[in-house]
Every structure is written in structure tokens, then in C-alpha cells.
Design a protein around this motif. Structure first.
Motif, mmCIF file in Angstrom:
data_model
loop_
_atom_site.group_PDB
_atom_site.id
_atom_site.type_symbol
_atom_site.label_atom_id
_atom_site.label_comp_id
_atom_site.label_asym_id
_atom_site.label_seq_id
_atom_site.Cartn_x
_atom_site.Cartn_y
_atom_site.Cartn_z
ATOM 1 N N ILE A 53 41.697 38.828 35.547
ATOM 2 C CA ILE A 53 41.909 38.579 36.781
ATOM 3 C C ILE A 53 41.226 39.319 37.310
ATOM 4 C CG2 ILE A 53 43.842 37.349 38.762
ATOM 5 C CD1 ILE A 53 43.463 35.583 36.893
ATOM 6 N N ARG A 54 40.834 39.441 39.053
ATOM 7 C CA ARG A 54 40.696 39.767 39.443
ATOM 8 C C ARG A 54 41.678 39.746 41.086
ATOM 9 N NH1 ARG A 54 35.183 43.873 41.468
ATOM 10 N NH2 ARG A 54 35.974 44.447 40.015
ATOM 11 N N ILE A 55 41.857 40.698 41.493
ATOM 12 C CA ILE A 55 42.878 40.025 42.962
ATOM 13 C C ILE A 55 41.819 41.129 44.105
ATOM 14 C CG2 ILE A 55 44.802 40.810 44.186
ATOM 15 C CD1 ILE A 55 46.865 41.098 41.991
ATOM 16 N N ILE A 56 41.159 39.350 44.542
ATOM 17 C CA ILE A 56 40.075 40.526 45.901
ATOM 18 C C ILE A 56 41.090 39.748 47.459
ATOM 19 C CG2 ILE A 56 38.379 38.980 44.679
ATOM 20 C CD1 ILE A 56 38.417 36.304 45.909
ATOM 21 N N ASP A 57 42.018 39.712 47.307
ATOM 22 C CA ASP A 57 41.954 39.522 48.678
ATOM 23 C C ASP A 57 43.663 39.485 48.276
ATOM 24 O OD1 ASP A 57 42.751 40.341 51.372
ATOM 25 O OD2 ASP A 57 41.792 37.497 51.864
ATOM 26 N N ALA A 113 48.361 32.484 45.706
ATOM 27 C CA ALA A 113 49.886 32.576 45.706
ATOM 28 C C ALA A 113 50.440 33.244 46.709
ATOM 29 C CB ALA A 113 50.126 32.959 44.084
ATOM 30 N N GLY A 114 50.805 32.500 47.176
ATOM 31 C CA GLY A 114 51.609 34.081 48.550
ATOM 32 C C GLY A 114 49.915 33.826 49.232
ATOM 33 N N ARG A 115 50.245 35.343 50.063
ATOM 34 C CA ARG A 115 48.917 35.909 50.711
ATOM 35 C C ARG A 115 47.667 36.175 49.515
ATOM 36 N NH1 ARG A 115 50.692 40.087 53.914
ATOM 37 N NH2 ARG A 115 52.455 39.869 52.586
ATOM 38 N N THR A 116 48.161 36.158 48.002
ATOM 39 C CA THR A 116 46.929 36.690 47.338
ATOM 40 C C THR A 116 46.450 35.480 46.686
ATOM 41 O OG1 THR A 116 49.073 38.031 46.652
ATOM 42 C CG2 THR A 116 47.134 37.761 44.704
ATOM 43 N N GLN A 117 44.836 36.206 46.656
ATOM 44 C CA GLN A 117 43.281 35.591 45.965
ATOM 45 C C GLN A 117 43.230 36.131 44.949
ATOM 46 O OE1 GLN A 117 41.281 34.814 49.669
ATOM 47 N NE2 GLN A 117 42.185 33.513 50.610
ATOM 48 N N MET A 118 43.016 35.433 44.282
ATOM 49 C CA MET A 118 42.720 36.217 43.224
ATOM 50 C C MET A 118 41.474 35.295 41.896
ATOM 51 S SD MET A 118 46.539 36.548 40.637
ATOM 52 C CE MET A 118 47.194 34.465 42.175
ATOM 53 N N LEU A 119 40.682 35.858 41.460
ATOM 54 C CA LEU A 119 39.094 35.261 41.100
ATOM 55 C C LEU A 119 39.547 35.173 39.503
ATOM 56 C CD1 LEU A 119 36.390 34.235 41.594
ATOM 57 C CD2 LEU A 119 35.649 37.026 41.544
ATOM 58 N N LYS A 123 42.699 45.048 42.291
ATOM 59 C CA LYS A 123 42.944 45.232 41.234
ATOM 60 C C LYS A 123 42.769 44.042 40.266
ATOM 61 C CE LYS A 123 47.897 47.580 42.568
ATOM 62 N NZ LYS A 123 49.405 47.161 42.429
ATOM 63 N N ASP A 124 41.938 45.085 38.812
ATOM 64 C CA ASP A 124 41.716 44.378 37.736
ATOM 65 C C ASP A 124 42.929 43.814 36.748
ATOM 66 O OD1 ASP A 124 38.452 45.274 38.328
ATOM 67 O OD2 ASP A 124 39.432 44.199 39.168
ATOM 68 N N PHE A 125 42.636 42.660 36.012
ATOM 69 C CA PHE A 125 43.875 42.901 34.662
ATOM 70 C C PHE A 125 42.436 42.228 34.270
ATOM 71 C CE2 PHE A 125 46.320 42.928 38.263
ATOM 72 C CZ PHE A 125 47.475 43.731 38.316
ATOM 73 N N ASN A 126 41.797 43.010 32.820
ATOM 74 C CA ASN A 126 40.979 42.020 32.362
ATOM 75 C C ASN A 126 41.450 42.021 30.955
ATOM 76 O OD1 ASN A 126 38.399 43.327 34.032
ATOM 77 N ND2 ASN A 126 38.993 45.587 34.102
ATOM 78 N N GLN A 127 40.523 41.147 30.015
ATOM 79 C CA GLN A 127 41.256 40.967 28.494
ATOM 80 C C GLN A 127 42.608 40.583 28.346
ATOM 81 O OE1 GLN A 127 37.657 39.324 26.971
ATOM 82 N NE2 GLN A 127 37.443 39.020 29.008
ATOM 83 N N MET A 128 42.998 40.470 29.175
ATOM 84 C CA MET A 128 44.532 40.314 28.938
ATOM 85 C C MET A 128 45.024 39.191 28.067
ATOM 86 S SD MET A 128 46.455 41.067 32.544
ATOM 87 C CE MET A 128 48.479 41.005 31.975
ATOM 88 N N GLN A 164 38.378 27.377 35.370
ATOM 89 C CA GLN A 164 37.118 27.388 34.601
ATOM 90 C C GLN A 164 37.254 28.717 35.586
ATOM 91 O OE1 GLN A 164 35.647 25.429 32.509
ATOM 92 N NE2 GLN A 164 36.522 23.928 32.545
ATOM 93 N N PRO A 165 35.869 29.657 34.995
ATOM 94 C CA PRO A 165 35.912 31.013 35.513
ATOM 95 C C PRO A 165 34.684 30.864 36.583
ATOM 96 C CG PRO A 165 34.752 31.199 33.031
ATOM 97 C CD PRO A 165 35.063 29.299 33.436
#
Length: 239
Positions: free
Chosen positions: A6-10, A87-93, A16-21, A80-81
Motif C-alpha cells: 500500500i502506498r498512501i498517496i493523499d 478512507a476518510g481523507r486518505t487515498q491509498m494505492l 508512507k509506504d507499506f511494502n509486502q505485508m 486488483q493492482p
């Protein structure tokens, strides 16, 4: 075991990046979530990303403000990728750069005849562009470069539009006869509501000096029936 990136884009935690969890991954404002967000519009336990029989699912945990994927409100969704989660004001890729690039490449040859576009507003689209800039070529990472090539394969077009196409879904396999009958009844009910609504449609010509297309009128009662049906189905999914 599914690995979640997950990458938080907004939003407040942008960048912040959360990689391969390893799934399951819980997302929320409270401590103890694998992805803890500093967003007051996010519930303490907002959503989870988990794996069921090899499929990665997002489930909204009855959050106060709900969860969107590609601009549409969802309660349970197969991720899907390249999906944009809000969620709220947060956008996650969702997905790694290489996973997103591979999906984009596959979509260039896919039959999109029956696909419909999910709704992503301009603010969300701008965040996606910013995400590409952060992902992009200056890092020198081969997967980032591949993503850039796929995104901008056709200059002048929206590079993210293919990721937001919703294809006709397959019916679940191995349903019990009663479950299959319930799904068929639901689909027929929606079809009939649409049929009755369309039967009320009438066109009226525009004024002689107007450049507008002819106006369309329809039955308010039949339209309200369809809106009520949507609310009812959404309520069922939220349980």
C-alpha cells in the motif's frame, strides 16, 4: 500467503509506504492496526485486507464514513493492482509498481466491450498523477520505469482509466441450488426495475433556439423504486 503493498498517496499520512505485508492487514486510526492512519475521518478499525482462497479481498469494518474503491462505495471488494482505496481523507494505492504495470499491460489487449468505468473524481485523479511522480523514473527502479512506460504508452489519453474499468463479474462457483436461485431472483428483480423505468422514458424536443440535446423525462416513482433498491442492496452488503 498474499503480500499486500500500500502506498498512501493523499491525506495526512501522504508518502508512507507499506511494502509486502503478509495478509491480513488491518487499517484504521487505532494502535494495533498494521496501517495506522492519522486521519480523524477514519474509524478506529476501518477496514481489513485479507486473503480468501487465493483472492485478496477488502472488507469495510462498518466504518463511520465508509470505504471507496476507485471512487465507488464498497463493503466487500476483490482488490486488483492499481485500485485506489479511499478512507476518510486518505487515498491509498494498492499493489507494487511492477504489479500495476503488468495489469496495465494486460488491459491493453483485453476486450472492454462490456466494461463500465468506475467513478474517480478530479481530486483523486490528481493524487494518482502525484503518485506516479513519486513512483516514477527518477528512482531508477526497473519496475518503476516499466510502470511509467505502461502509464504513458498512449500520450494524450488518461493513463489510469483502464485501471478503473469494471468488467462483467463471473458468478460464484459451486453455489448451492438455493443460493443460485437467490442470485438469479436478485438479478431478475434489478432487470425488471430497470425495464419498468425505461418504459416510462419520453423525449421532448429542445426549444428552437437551443443548442441542447432533446430532454428526457421519466417516472419519478419508478426512479425512486430503483434508488430504494440500490439502498436496500447496499444495506444487505453492509451486514
Amino acid at each position: 500467503m498474499a503480500l499486500v503493498t500500500i502506498r498512501i498517496i493523499d491525506g495526512p499520512d501522504r508518502g508512507k509506504d507499506f511494502n509486502q505485508m503478509a495478509a491480513p492487514v488491518a487499517v484504521g486510526r487505532e494502535e494495533g492496526n498494521q496501517i495506522q492512519l492519522n486521519d480523524q475521518r477514519v474509524s478506529r478499525n476501518h477496514l481489513k485486507i485479507h486473503e480468501v482462497d487465493g483472492t485478496v479481498l477488502l472488507t469495510d469494518l462498518q466504518s463511520t464514513n465508509g470505504t471507496k474503491v476507485n471512487g465507488e462505495s464498497v463493503h466487500v471488494w476483490q482488490l486488483q493492482p492499481g485500485d485506489l482505496i479511499t478512507a476518510g481523507r486518505t487515498q491509498m494505492l494498492f499493489g507494487t509498481a511492477s504489479e500495476i504495470a503488468a495489469r496495465l499491460s494486460a488491459l491493453t489487449t483485453a476486450d472492454i466491450t462490456g466494461a463500465v468505468r468506475m467513478y474517480v473524481d478530479e481530486e483523486e485523479r490528481h493524487a494518482l498523477y502525484q503518485a506516479w511522480k513519486n513512483y516514477g523514473c527518477p528512482t531508477g527502479n526497473p519496475s518503476d520505469i516499466l510502470l511509467a512506460k505502461e502509464l504513458f504508452r498512449n500520450p494524450g489519453t488518461d493513463p489510469f482509466e483502464p485501471l478503473q474499468l469494471l468488467f462483467p463479474p463471473n458468478l460464484p462457483k459451486d453455489l448451492l441450488p438455493q443460493q443460485a436461485a437467490e442470485i438469479e431472483a436478485l438479478l431478475l428483480y434489478v432487470h425488471l426495475r430497470l425495464r419498468y423505468l425505461l418504459a416510462t422514458v419520453h423525449t421532448a424536443p429542445s426549444a428552437p433556439d437551443s443548442q441542447d440535446n432533446p430532454r428526457i423525462t421519466l417516472s419519478a416513482a419508478q426512479w425512486q423504486n430503483l434508488v430504494d433498491l440500490q439502498a436496500k442492496i447496499t444495506g444487505i452488503l453492509a451486514r
